[in-house]
Scaffold this motif. Structure first.
Motif, mmCIF file in Angstrom:
data_model
loop_
_atom_site.group_PDB
_atom_site.id
_atom_site.type_symbol
_atom_site.label_atom_id
_atom_site.label_comp_id
_atom_site.label_asym_id
_atom_site.label_seq_id
_atom_site.Cartn_x
_atom_site.Cartn_y
_atom_site.Cartn_z
ATOM 1 N N ALA A 126 0.808 -1.223 0.000
ATOM 2 C CA ALA A 126 0.000 0.000 0.000
ATOM 3 C C ALA A 126 0.844 1.276 0.000
ATOM 4 C CB ALA A 126 -0.926 0.007 1.215
ATOM 5 N N THR A 127 2.072 1.215 0.511
ATOM 6 C CA THR A 127 2.809 2.462 0.714
ATOM 7 C C THR A 127 4.103 2.615 -0.075
ATOM 8 O OG1 THR A 127 3.958 1.534 2.625
ATOM 9 C CG2 THR A 127 1.907 2.731 3.056
ATOM 10 N N LEU A 128 4.714 1.535 -0.506
ATOM 11 C CA LEU A 128 6.030 1.636 -1.139
ATOM 12 C C LEU A 128 5.929 1.684 -2.660
ATOM 13 C CD1 LEU A 128 7.958 -0.958 1.052
ATOM 14 C CD2 LEU A 128 7.986 1.538 1.258
ATOM 15 N N SER A 129 6.815 2.444 -3.263
ATOM 16 C CA SER A 129 6.869 2.513 -4.726
ATOM 17 C C SER A 129 7.647 1.308 -5.259
ATOM 18 C CB SER A 129 7.555 3.803 -5.173
ATOM 19 O OG SER A 129 8.945 3.738 -4.890
ATOM 20 N N GLU A 130 7.490 1.017 -6.530
ATOM 21 C CA GLU A 130 8.234 -0.071 -7.158
ATOM 22 C C GLU A 130 9.731 0.196 -7.070
ATOM 23 O OE1 GLU A 130 7.135 -3.082 -8.260
ATOM 24 O OE2 GLU A 130 5.255 -2.390 -7.376
ATOM 25 N N ASN A 131 10.127 1.445 -7.238
ATOM 26 C CA ASN A 131 11.536 1.818 -7.166
ATOM 27 C C ASN A 131 12.110 1.532 -5.776
ATOM 28 O OD1 ASN A 131 13.889 2.906 -8.395
ATOM 29 N ND2 ASN A 131 13.541 4.832 -7.294
ATOM 30 N N ILE A 148 12.531 -5.315 2.102
ATOM 31 C CA ILE A 148 12.364 -5.712 0.702
ATOM 32 C C ILE A 148 13.584 -5.258 -0.079
ATOM 33 C CG2 ILE A 148 10.947 -5.459 -1.375
ATOM 34 C CD1 ILE A 148 8.578 -4.832 0.472
ATOM 35 N N LYS A 149 14.105 -6.138 -0.924
ATOM 36 C CA LYS A 149 15.227 -5.816 -1.821
ATOM 37 C C LYS A 149 15.027 -6.596 -3.104
ATOM 38 C CE LYS A 149 19.913 -4.800 -2.355
ATOM 39 N NZ LYS A 149 19.847 -4.341 -3.694
ATOM 40 N N ASP A 150 15.295 -5.989 -4.232
ATOM 41 C CA ASP A 150 15.082 -6.605 -5.549
ATOM 42 C C ASP A 150 13.620 -7.004 -5.728
ATOM 43 O OD1 ASP A 150 17.804 -6.373 -6.193
ATOM 44 O OD2 ASP A 150 18.257 -8.277 -5.194
ATOM 45 N N ASN A 151 12.723 -6.240 -5.102
ATOM 46 C CA ASN A 151 11.280 -6.473 -5.164
ATOM 47 C C ASN A 151 10.877 -7.819 -4.547
ATOM 48 O OD1 ASN A 151 8.803 -5.388 -5.627
ATOM 49 N ND2 ASN A 151 8.788 -5.763 -7.818
ATOM 50 N N ILE A 152 11.698 -8.298 -3.617
ATOM 51 C CA ILE A 152 11.451 -9.570 -2.937
ATOM 52 C C ILE A 152 11.443 -9.317 -1.427
ATOM 53 C CG2 ILE A 152 12.346 -11.890 -2.476
ATOM 54 C CD1 ILE A 152 13.699 -11.735 -5.257
ATOM 55 N N GLU A 202 12.527 -2.179 -5.310
ATOM 56 C CA GLU A 202 13.616 -2.702 -6.145
ATOM 57 C C GLU A 202 14.981 -2.365 -5.534
ATOM 58 O OE1 GLU A 202 15.284 -4.870 -9.041
ATOM 59 O OE2 GLU A 202 13.122 -4.668 -8.795
ATOM 60 N N LEU A 203 15.165 -1.118 -5.112
ATOM 61 C CA LEU A 203 16.452 -0.677 -4.581
ATOM 62 C C LEU A 203 16.737 -1.226 -3.185
ATOM 63 C CD1 LEU A 203 16.426 3.030 -5.765
ATOM 64 C CD2 LEU A 203 17.765 1.132 -6.690
ATOM 65 N N GLY A 204 15.689 -1.421 -2.393
ATOM 66 C CA GLY A 204 15.838 -1.933 -1.038
ATOM 67 C C GLY A 204 15.283 -0.958 -0.027
ATOM 68 N N VAL A 205 14.451 -1.471 0.859
ATOM 69 C CA VAL A 205 13.806 -0.613 1.848
ATOM 70 C C VAL A 205 13.410 -1.445 3.066
ATOM 71 C CG1 VAL A 205 11.501 -0.914 0.846
ATOM 72 C CG2 VAL A 205 11.995 1.151 2.150
#
Length: 180
Positions: A114-119, A140-144, A122-125
């Motif tokens: 709901a809150t994070l962008s795809e970028n 999440i890192k690499d959209n995983i 992908e980059l890591g958060v």
């Protein structure tokens, strides 16, 4: 909550293929289904199975093996496991209100979607979702999804506000006593 006492385990599922051919979505889904059916304690249930990476023959750490050629595929999959009783309580509450479950999603994953962008994904958060009574942490890192925890119960805004009040009152009292 279905997420209370959530734990994580990693499983590796290896499949030998009969020939060196293209890997299909159906094969990858079959591997994920096998992971979802991993044997756990009778009081537990696999809530989510999230692939971390795939090895196809000598190519290690692939994110998506579909369309690759290989004679062997190995999947490193993170399992999120919870208590059946918690799921049963949620299902019963829906049923009592004449509602049907449309699927389930762990709190931290829902917050991230709901809150994070795809970028960002992908980059890591790392996302810390602070609720009223508990908090969830998802990495999440690499959209995983690499890590998810709900072990931060009693670290919600209600608790933080009470602790902040106590800390502020104690600090104020300490300052007042120092001036007398």
């Amino acid at each position: 909550h279905c997420c209370e006492r959530l734990r994580q385990e990693t499983t590796v599922i290896k499949k030998r293929r009969t020939e060196d051919d293209w890997i299909t979505e159906e094969e990858v889904e079959a591997i994920l289904n096998e992971a979802r059916n991993t044997r756990v304690a009778t009081s537990d249930v696999v809530l989510q199975a999230i692939p971390q990476s795939y090895n196809v023959d000598d190519r290690i750490g692939e994110i998506d093996p579909v369309g690759m050629m290989g004679s062997e595929i190995e999947a490193d999959i993170k399992l999120f496991i919870g208590k059946k009783s918690a799921i049963g309580a949620s299902t019963m509450a829906l049923s009592r209100n004449n509602l049907q479950e449309g699927g389930s999603l762990l709190r931290g994953i829902a917050s991230a979607r709901a809150t994070l962008s795809e970028n960002e994904k992908e980059l890591g958060v790392a996302l810390l979702d602070i609720g009223a009574g508990s908090s969830d942490l998802v990495v999440i890192k690499d959209n995983i999804i690499r890590h998810l925890t709900d072990k931060t119960d009693n670290l919600g805004m209600t608790t933080l506000t009470k602790k902040q009040y106590i800390a502020t009152s104690t600090l104020h009292l300490s300052i007042s006593l120092a001036h007398t």
